[in-house]
Design a protein around this motif. Structure first.
Motif, PDB file in Angstrom:
ATOM      1  N   THR A 108       0.831  -1.207   0.000  1.00 31.29           N
ATOM      2  CA  THR A 108       0.000   0.000   0.000  1.00 31.29           C
ATOM      3  C   THR A 108       0.866   1.257   0.000  1.00 31.29           C
TER       4      THR A 108
ATOM      5  N   SER B 197      -6.013   1.824   2.148  1.00 25.11           N
ATOM      6  CA  SER B 197      -5.950   0.433   1.736  1.00 25.11           C
ATOM      7  C   SER B 197      -7.348  -0.096   1.439  1.00 25.11           C
TER       8      SER B 197
ATOM      9  N   ASP C 131      -7.297  -4.654  -3.678  1.00 22.17           N
ATOM     10  CA  ASP C 131      -6.667  -5.463  -2.636  1.00 22.17           C
ATOM     11  C   ASP C 131      -7.450  -6.766  -2.556  1.00 22.17           C
TER      12      ASP C 131
ATOM     13  N   GLU D 230      -3.037  -5.385  -5.234  1.00 16.35           N
ATOM     14  CA  GLU D 230      -2.336  -5.973  -4.091  1.00 16.35           C
ATOM     15  C   GLU D 230      -2.810  -7.418  -3.909  1.00 16.35           C
TER      16      GLU D 230
HETATM   17 MG   LIG Z   1      -1.942  -3.129   1.674  1.00 18.35          MG
END
Ligand SMILES: [Mg+2]
Ligand SMILES: Nc1ncnc2c1ncn2[C@@H]1O[C@H](COP(=O)(O)OP(=O)(O)OP(=O)(O)O)[C@@H](O)[C@H]1O
Length: 155
Positions: free
Chosen positions: A41, A59, A78, A106
């Motif tokens: 992040t 995030s 994410d 991510e």
């Molecule tokens: Mg992260």
């Protein structure tokens, strides 16, 4: 083409991400991998800044996706909480990946067979020392190799 760049602070990782963000082209895909707290992040925040995103980057662990606008649109995923590829399709990830904006993912390594499109693969691992991170960039396709060459020239 593989390169490892070592950073010694969160700030350095953000700055590296920022340089990448400045070099990104429409439709670019960045796949990030690395353990909890590796710095994915932090790197993403830098990328956003390099793309001219002015709103704060949080995030997207619980939301899966945050979309931002900058010089290019910035789609920040994410996948930590997702379990299978069907969930990726359900959130419509294909449309973002195909879009002219930049996608940064991510936990892409959770789905090793899903991300087959041209991309830059970035793996962050802890080095010796609390704040040391080794950031490995892997570029296959030509545009990503050029980006990496330019990144090395600048860092
Ligand atoms: Mg992260
Ligand atoms: N060189 C470094 N680069 C990035 N972060 C660092 C570095 N050194 C220490 N840190 C610390 O490591 C943590 C990185 O957190 P970050 O949220 O960016 O990781 P993450 O990989 O996104 O984790 P998650 O898997 O939970 O999403 C922060 O607390 C940051 O201060």
């Amino acid at each position: 083409m593989d390169t490892v760049i070592t950073t010694n602070s969160e700030q350095e990782t953000e700055t590296l991400g920022q340089t990448v963000g400045e070099l990104l082209f429409p439709g670019a895909v960045l796949l990030l991998d690395g353990n909890l707290g590796a710095g994915k992040t932090a790197f993403a925040r830098g990328v956003a800044r390099g793309l001219g995103v002015t709103k704060p980057v949080q995030s997207p662990t619980f939301t899966i996706l945050y979309a931002h606008s900058g010089r290019l649109a910035f789609y920040h995923f994410d996948l930590y909480r997702l379990e299978d590829e069907q969930e990726l399709l359900d959130i419509g990830i294909d449309e973002y990946l195909d879009d002219e904006g930049v996608s940064l993912v991510e936990w892409a390594g959770k789905f090793p067979t899903f991300f087959t499109m041209p991309s830059m693969y970035i793996t962050i691992v802890r080095g010796q020392g609390e704040d040391v991170r080794e950031i490995k960039f892997s570029a296959g396709e030509e545009r990503y190799r050029q980006l990496l060459t330019e990144l090395l020239a600048r860092s």
